[in-house]
Motif scaffolding. Structure first.
Motif, PDB file in Angstrom:
ATOM      1  N   SER A 239       0.843  -1.185   0.000  1.00  0.00           N
ATOM      2  CA  SER A 239       0.000   0.000   0.000  1.00  0.00           C
ATOM      3  C   SER A 239       0.884   1.242   0.000  1.00  0.00           C
ATOM      4  N   LEU A 240       0.611   2.139  -0.993  1.00  0.00           N
ATOM      5  CA  LEU A 240       1.366   3.382  -1.092  1.00  0.00           C
ATOM      6  C   LEU A 240       0.392   4.529  -0.867  1.00  0.00           C
ATOM      7  N   ASN A 241       0.640   5.300   0.137  1.00  0.00           N
ATOM      8  CA  ASN A 241      -0.237   6.423   0.430  1.00  0.00           C
ATOM      9  C   ASN A 241       0.169   7.697  -0.289  1.00  0.00           C
ATOM     10  N   SER A 242       1.220   7.620  -1.101  1.00  0.00           N
ATOM     11  CA  SER A 242       1.687   8.787  -1.830  1.00  0.00           C
ATOM     12  C   SER A 242       2.132   8.338  -3.216  1.00  0.00           C
TER      13      SER A 242
END
Length: 212
Positions: free
Chosen positions: A1-4
């Motif tokens: 999961s990449l929040n950016s």
């Protein structure tokens, strides 16, 4: 999961599907090696350029003008619901068939013959610059007016009276099969020859000698 954001310096290879839930923005070209399938609409804000053939399987609808720089070739019929305006010539190589009236606002010029299978109706004057040739009868319902001479090569047959308002001149003999009735005087400039009897019912008056 990449929040950016995810930055990749080299190529990226996906061995399966790439699903994007939101908007996908590309700052450079999108090159597709194989077919590209769109299950919904394609909106293009700028110009769309196709360097090869554009094949449309269904109906192509355009909400504005269609401008074609070069020739447009249609291999089948062209149906137009509204009026068609051509600002230049219309050239038809084959037969042009019209299922309704042909209305020409200005002059119509035909460089060859005009063949009409049915009746031809003219609601105004018919002007013929050259010779008019008819291979059958000429039937005139109303009066026929000739402003110049009438030349007839063969016999002329009149089934009713011939009324002449002015002088009638004949350059050859006048042959009358039946009786000739004159309701006024008969003036003869030269000699008169009767090969049979002369019967006078009333008074015969001679202003000069009677030589027998």
């Amino acid at each position: 999961s990449l929040n950016s954001k995810l930055f990749v310096a080299n190529d990226v290879s996906f061995n399966s599907k790439l699903s994007v839930t939101g908007v996908a923005t590309m700052n450079n070209n999108l090159v597709v090696i194989k077919d590209a399938s769109l299950n919904s609409k394609l909106f293009v804000n700028g110009d769309a350029s196709f360097n090869s053939i554009l094949n449309v399987g269904g109906i192509a609808t355009m909400n504005d003008n269609l401008v074609v720089i070069k020739d447009a070739s249609l291999n089948s019929k062209l149906f137009v619901n509204d009026d068609v305006s051509l600002n230049s010539k219309l050239s038809v190589t084959g037969i042009a068939t019209m299922n309704d009236n042909l209305v020409v606002v200005k002059d119509a010029s035909l460089n060859s013959k005009l063949f009409v299978n049915g009746d031809a109706s003219f609601n105004n004057t018919l002007i013929v610059g050259g010779v008019a040739t008819m291979n059958d009868n000429l039937v005139v319902i109303k009066d026929a007016s000739l402003n110049s001479k009438l030349f007839v090569n063969d016999d002329v047959s009149l089934n009713s009276k011939l009324s002449v308002t002015g002088v009638a001149t004949m350059n050859d003999q006048l042959v009358v099969i039946k009786d000739a009735s004159l309701n006024s005087k008969l003036f003869v400039a030269q000699d008169v020859s009767f090969n049979s009897k002369l019967s006078v019912t009333g008074v015969a008056t001679m202003n000069d000698q009677l030589v027998v």
